[in-house]
Design a protein around this motif. Sequence first.
Motif, PDB file in Angstrom:
ATOM      1  N   GLU A  14      43.071   2.339  -6.809  1.00 51.06           N
ATOM      2  CA  GLU A  14      42.741   1.697  -5.542  1.00 51.06           C
ATOM      3  C   GLU A  14      43.227   0.249  -5.481  1.00 51.06           C
ATOM      4  OE1 GLU A  14      38.528   2.185  -5.450  1.00 51.06           O
ATOM      5  OE2 GLU A  14      38.627   4.290  -4.805  1.00 51.06           O
ATOM      6  N   LEU A  15      43.846  -0.231  -6.568  1.00 51.19           N
ATOM      7  CA  LEU A  15      44.277  -1.624  -6.655  1.00 51.19           C
ATOM      8  C   LEU A  15      45.777  -1.762  -6.458  1.00 51.19           C
ATOM      9  CD1 LEU A  15      42.297  -2.754  -9.831  1.00 51.19           C
ATOM     10  CD2 LEU A  15      41.675  -3.186  -7.448  1.00 51.19           C
ATOM     11  N   THR A  16      46.180  -2.852  -5.836  1.00 50.17           N
ATOM     12  CA  THR A  16      47.581  -3.269  -5.834  1.00 50.17           C
ATOM     13  C   THR A  16      47.800  -4.158  -7.054  1.00 50.17           C
ATOM     14  OG1 THR A  16      47.167  -5.278  -4.577  1.00 50.17           O
ATOM     15  CG2 THR A  16      47.597  -3.249  -3.311  1.00 50.17           C
ATOM     16  N   LEU A  17      49.056  -4.449  -7.350  1.00 46.72           N
ATOM     17  CA  LEU A  17      49.337  -5.331  -8.475  1.00 46.72           C
ATOM     18  C   LEU A  17      48.724  -6.711  -8.248  1.00 46.72           C
ATOM     19  CD1 LEU A  17      50.691  -5.875 -11.175  1.00 46.72           C
ATOM     20  CD2 LEU A  17      52.797  -6.428  -9.942  1.00 46.72           C
ATOM     21  N   ALA A  18      48.826  -7.215  -7.035  1.00 50.79           N
ATOM     22  CA  ALA A  18      48.250  -8.530  -6.741  1.00 50.79           C
ATOM     23  C   ALA A  18      46.752  -8.541  -7.001  1.00 50.79           C
ATOM     24  CB  ALA A  18      48.551  -8.919  -5.291  1.00 50.79           C
ATOM     25  N   GLU A  19      46.075  -7.464  -6.629  1.00 50.06           N
ATOM     26  CA  GLU A  19      44.629  -7.382  -6.859  1.00 50.06           C
ATOM     27  C   GLU A  19      44.307  -7.229  -8.337  1.00 50.06           C
ATOM     28  OE1 GLU A  19      43.389  -5.298  -2.606  1.00 50.06           O
ATOM     29  OE2 GLU A  19      44.026  -4.057  -4.301  1.00 50.06           O
ATOM     30  N   ALA A  20      45.113  -6.437  -9.035  1.00 55.39           N
ATOM     31  CA  ALA A  20      44.884  -6.247 -10.468  1.00 55.39           C
ATOM     32  C   ALA A  20      45.076  -7.554 -11.229  1.00 55.39           C
ATOM     33  CB  ALA A  20      45.835  -5.176 -11.003  1.00 55.39           C
ATOM     34  N   ARG A  21      46.001  -8.388 -10.760  1.00 51.28           N
ATOM     35  CA  ARG A  21      46.254  -9.669 -11.424  1.00 51.28           C
ATOM     36  C   ARG A  21      45.069 -10.631 -11.308  1.00 51.28           C
ATOM     37  NH1 ARG A  21      50.525  -9.069 -14.865  1.00 51.28           N
ATOM     38  NH2 ARG A  21      52.549  -9.028 -13.817  1.00 51.28           N
ATOM     39  N   GLN A  22      44.166 -10.352 -10.398  1.00 50.13           N
ATOM     40  CA  GLN A  22      42.990 -11.206 -10.244  1.00 50.13           C
ATOM     41  C   GLN A  22      41.976 -10.965 -11.365  1.00 50.13           C
ATOM     42  OE1 GLN A  22      42.539 -13.254  -7.366  1.00 50.13           O
ATOM     43  NE2 GLN A  22      44.575 -12.697  -6.668  1.00 50.13           N
ATOM     44  N   LEU A  23      42.076  -9.824 -12.017  1.00 47.33           N
ATOM     45  CA  LEU A  23      41.084  -9.453 -13.024  1.00 47.33           C
ATOM     46  C   LEU A  23      41.336 -10.162 -14.341  1.00 47.33           C
ATOM     47  CD1 LEU A  23      41.081  -5.582 -12.447  1.00 47.33           C
ATOM     48  CD2 LEU A  23      39.480  -7.255 -11.502  1.00 47.33           C
ATOM     49  N   ASP A  24      40.263 -10.571 -14.979  1.00 46.36           N
ATOM     50  CA  ASP A  24      40.331 -11.067 -16.352  1.00 46.36           C
ATOM     51  C   ASP A  24      40.103  -9.866 -17.266  1.00 46.36           C
ATOM     52  OD1 ASP A  24      39.498 -12.046 -18.952  1.00 46.36           O
ATOM     53  OD2 ASP A  24      39.288 -14.018 -18.031  1.00 46.36           O
ATOM     54  N   VAL A  25      41.104  -9.529 -18.087  1.00 49.97           N
ATOM     55  CA  VAL A  25      40.993  -8.348 -18.937  1.00 49.97           C
ATOM     56  C   VAL A  25      40.857  -8.719 -20.410  1.00 49.97           C
ATOM     57  CG1 VAL A  25      42.307  -6.987 -17.270  1.00 49.97           C
ATOM     58  CG2 VAL A  25      43.506  -8.038 -19.202  1.00 49.97           C
ATOM     59  N   GLY A  26      40.496  -9.976 -20.677  1.00 49.85           N
ATOM     60  CA  GLY A  26      40.372 -10.407 -22.057  1.00 49.85           C
ATOM     61  C   GLY A  26      39.001 -10.895 -22.469  1.00 49.85           C
ATOM     62  N   ARG A  27      38.292 -11.532 -21.546  1.00 53.10           N
ATOM     63  CA  ARG A  27      37.031 -12.160 -21.923  1.00 53.10           C
ATOM     64  C   ARG A  27      35.981 -11.145 -22.395  1.00 53.10           C
ATOM     65  NH1 ARG A  27      34.485 -16.884 -21.744  1.00 53.10           N
ATOM     66  NH2 ARG A  27      32.210 -16.841 -21.556  1.00 53.10           N
ATOM     67  N   TRP A  28      35.996  -9.917 -21.866  1.00 56.90           N
ATOM     68  CA  TRP A  28      35.029  -8.899 -22.302  1.00 56.90           C
ATOM     69  C   TRP A  28      35.097  -8.679 -23.807  1.00 56.90           C
ATOM     70  CZ3 TRP A  28      36.361  -4.511 -24.971  1.00 56.90           C
ATOM     71  CH2 TRP A  28      37.725  -4.194 -24.991  1.00 56.90           C
ATOM     72  N   PHE A  29      36.283  -8.888 -24.373  1.00 59.39           N
ATOM     73  CA  PHE A  29      36.488  -8.659 -25.804  1.00 59.39           C
ATOM     74  C   PHE A  29      36.055  -9.865 -26.619  1.00 59.39           C
ATOM     75  CE2 PHE A  29      39.018  -8.700 -29.683  1.00 59.39           C
ATOM     76  CZ  PHE A  29      38.871  -7.406 -30.145  1.00 59.39           C
ATOM     77  N   ASP A  30      36.483 -11.039 -26.158  1.00 64.20           N
ATOM     78  CA  ASP A  30      36.146 -12.283 -26.850  1.00 64.20           C
ATOM     79  C   ASP A  30      36.525 -13.434 -25.926  1.00 64.20           C
ATOM     80  OD1 ASP A  30      36.803 -14.716 -28.676  1.00 64.20           O
ATOM     81  OD2 ASP A  30      35.818 -13.321 -30.058  1.00 64.20           O
ATOM     82  N   PRO A  31      35.702 -14.479 -25.848  1.00 61.87           N
ATOM     83  CA  PRO A  31      36.037 -15.607 -24.970  1.00 61.87           C
ATOM     84  C   PRO A  31      37.395 -16.236 -25.261  1.00 61.87           C
ATOM     85  CG  PRO A  31      33.740 -15.741 -25.653  1.00 61.87           C
ATOM     86  CD  PRO A  31      34.357 -14.618 -26.448  1.00 61.87           C
ATOM     87  N   ARG A  32      37.904 -16.044 -26.475  1.00 55.57           N
ATOM     88  CA  ARG A  32      39.212 -16.614 -26.817  1.00 55.57           C
ATOM     89  C   ARG A  32      40.326 -16.023 -25.955  1.00 55.57           C
ATOM     90  NH1 ARG A  32      41.183 -15.030 -31.348  1.00 55.57           N
ATOM     91  NH2 ARG A  32      39.695 -13.353 -31.747  1.00 55.57           N
ATOM     92  N   PHE A  33      40.086 -14.831 -25.399  1.00 50.82           N
ATOM     93  CA  PHE A  33      41.110 -14.160 -24.610  1.00 50.82           C
ATOM     94  C   PHE A  33      40.866 -14.293 -23.111  1.00 50.82           C
ATOM     95  CE2 PHE A  33      41.060 -12.025 -28.734  1.00 50.82           C
ATOM     96  CZ  PHE A  33      42.410 -12.069 -29.073  1.00 50.82           C
ATOM     97  N   GLU A  34      40.022 -15.217 -22.741  1.00 50.42           N
ATOM     98  CA  GLU A  34      39.778 -15.432 -21.315  1.00 50.42           C
ATOM     99  C   GLU A  34      41.088 -15.775 -20.605  1.00 50.42           C
ATOM    100  OE1 GLU A  34      36.978 -18.163 -18.350  1.00 50.42           O
ATOM    101  OE2 GLU A  34      36.869 -18.427 -20.527  1.00 50.42           O
ATOM    102  N   GLY A  35      41.301 -15.180 -19.463  1.00 49.18           N
ATOM    103  CA  GLY A  35      42.531 -15.420 -18.704  1.00 49.18           C
ATOM    104  C   GLY A  35      43.618 -14.394 -18.944  1.00 49.18           C
ATOM    105  N   GLU A  36      43.399 -13.460 -19.894  1.00 52.09           N
ATOM    106  CA  GLU A  36      44.370 -12.390 -20.109  1.00 52.09           C
ATOM    107  C   GLU A  36      44.451 -11.527 -18.844  1.00 52.09           C
ATOM    108  OE1 GLU A  36      47.072 -10.374 -22.648  1.00 52.09           O
ATOM    109  OE2 GLU A  36      45.638 -11.808 -23.485  1.00 52.09           O
ATOM    110  N   ARG A  37      45.666 -11.163 -18.459  1.00 56.84           N
ATOM    111  CA  ARG A  37      45.869 -10.361 -17.256  1.00 56.84           C
ATOM    112  C   ARG A  37      46.396  -8.971 -17.609  1.00 56.84           C
ATOM    113  NH1 ARG A  37      42.356 -12.942 -14.421  1.00 56.84           N
ATOM    114  NH2 ARG A  37      42.780 -15.174 -14.375  1.00 56.84           N
ATOM    115  N   MET A  38      46.150  -8.025 -16.741  1.00 59.01           N
ATOM    116  CA  MET A  38      46.648  -6.669 -16.933  1.00 59.01           C
ATOM    117  C   MET A  38      48.170  -6.695 -17.057  1.00 59.01           C
ATOM    118  SD  MET A  38      45.997  -3.313 -14.523  1.00 59.01           S
ATOM    119  CE  MET A  38      44.210  -3.547 -14.560  1.00 59.01           C
ATOM    120  N   ALA A  39      48.680  -5.977 -18.035  1.00 58.34           N
ATOM    121  CA  ALA A  39      50.121  -5.985 -18.285  1.00 58.34           C
ATOM    122  C   ALA A  39      50.807  -4.850 -17.548  1.00 58.34           C
ATOM    123  CB  ALA A  39      50.391  -5.848 -19.781  1.00 58.34           C
ATOM    124  N   THR A  40      51.933  -5.147 -16.947  1.00 62.97           N
ATOM    125  CA  THR A  40      52.773  -4.080 -16.403  1.00 62.97           C
ATOM    126  C   THR A  40      53.545  -3.441 -17.557  1.00 62.97           C
ATOM    127  OG1 THR A  40      54.709  -5.494 -16.040  1.00 62.97           O
ATOM    128  CG2 THR A  40      53.072  -5.358 -14.252  1.00 62.97           C
TER     129      THR A  40
END
Length: 247
Positions: free
Chosen positions: A67-93
């Motif tokens: 249901e997401l476009t790439l622009a919308e997916a880029r808004q998600l933080d996909v790193g912080r859930w794992f560890d705060p050190r990865f905050e700001g990680e974005r979904m990779a194409t």
Amino acid sequence: MALPQFIGHRGYSARAPENTLSALHAAADAGIAWVELDVQCLGDGTPVIWHDTHVRRCSDGKGRLKELTLAEARQLDVGRWFDPRFEGERMATLKEALDVIAERGLGLNLEFKLDHRDEPSPLIDAVLPILNGGLPRERLLLSSFSNDVLDEIRQRDKKAPLGILFSEEIPRDWLWDAERLEPESIHVDWRYMNEARAREIIEGGMALVCYTVNDPDRFNDWWDIGVTSVISDDPLRFDRFTRALEN
């Protein structure tokens, strides 16, 4: 195809958020030669490196991936859930992941994720052109639980390096699929592995790849039958892997 003994699951998912560029760099830094990643498409058709059909487990968002476009997916933080050190990680194409894999000299087992309600063609149409020329064939393996995906890839490319994924026990008719698809490898959940079937695979000249192996002691006896590779969240837990690095 000469597969390595150890393949990093979703990159190096014990040390970095799974299926991210950080997980690829972590694998390369640790000396892991090959990684396994998952690919599927966003709602706008962009192939991305992602495992689930939803985004809630591995991001700060909610909803279904398709249901997401790439622009919308880029808004998600996909790193912080794992560890705060990865905050700001974005979904990779897929393209971004391939660039890192090529840059770091890794091999790739790319798993095509397909919802059972979906047709395989849109995913294959989106992925194959990006793969062409991205990696040499000896460093690329295409796998799926979906025979529809594997059949269509084989129809389009007679030499594509394929891996058949089985969940739970290896079915009795596994050889029928293997004869039709001519895979490089058979991938099995080691917890349900049947020794007689495993030996059939090895004696048939195919690589036997076991997933997802994170307990070296419990798995140890399976090496003796000739397992080719294990896919692990943390290959560094295996003495065999660390000894190979030291040598």
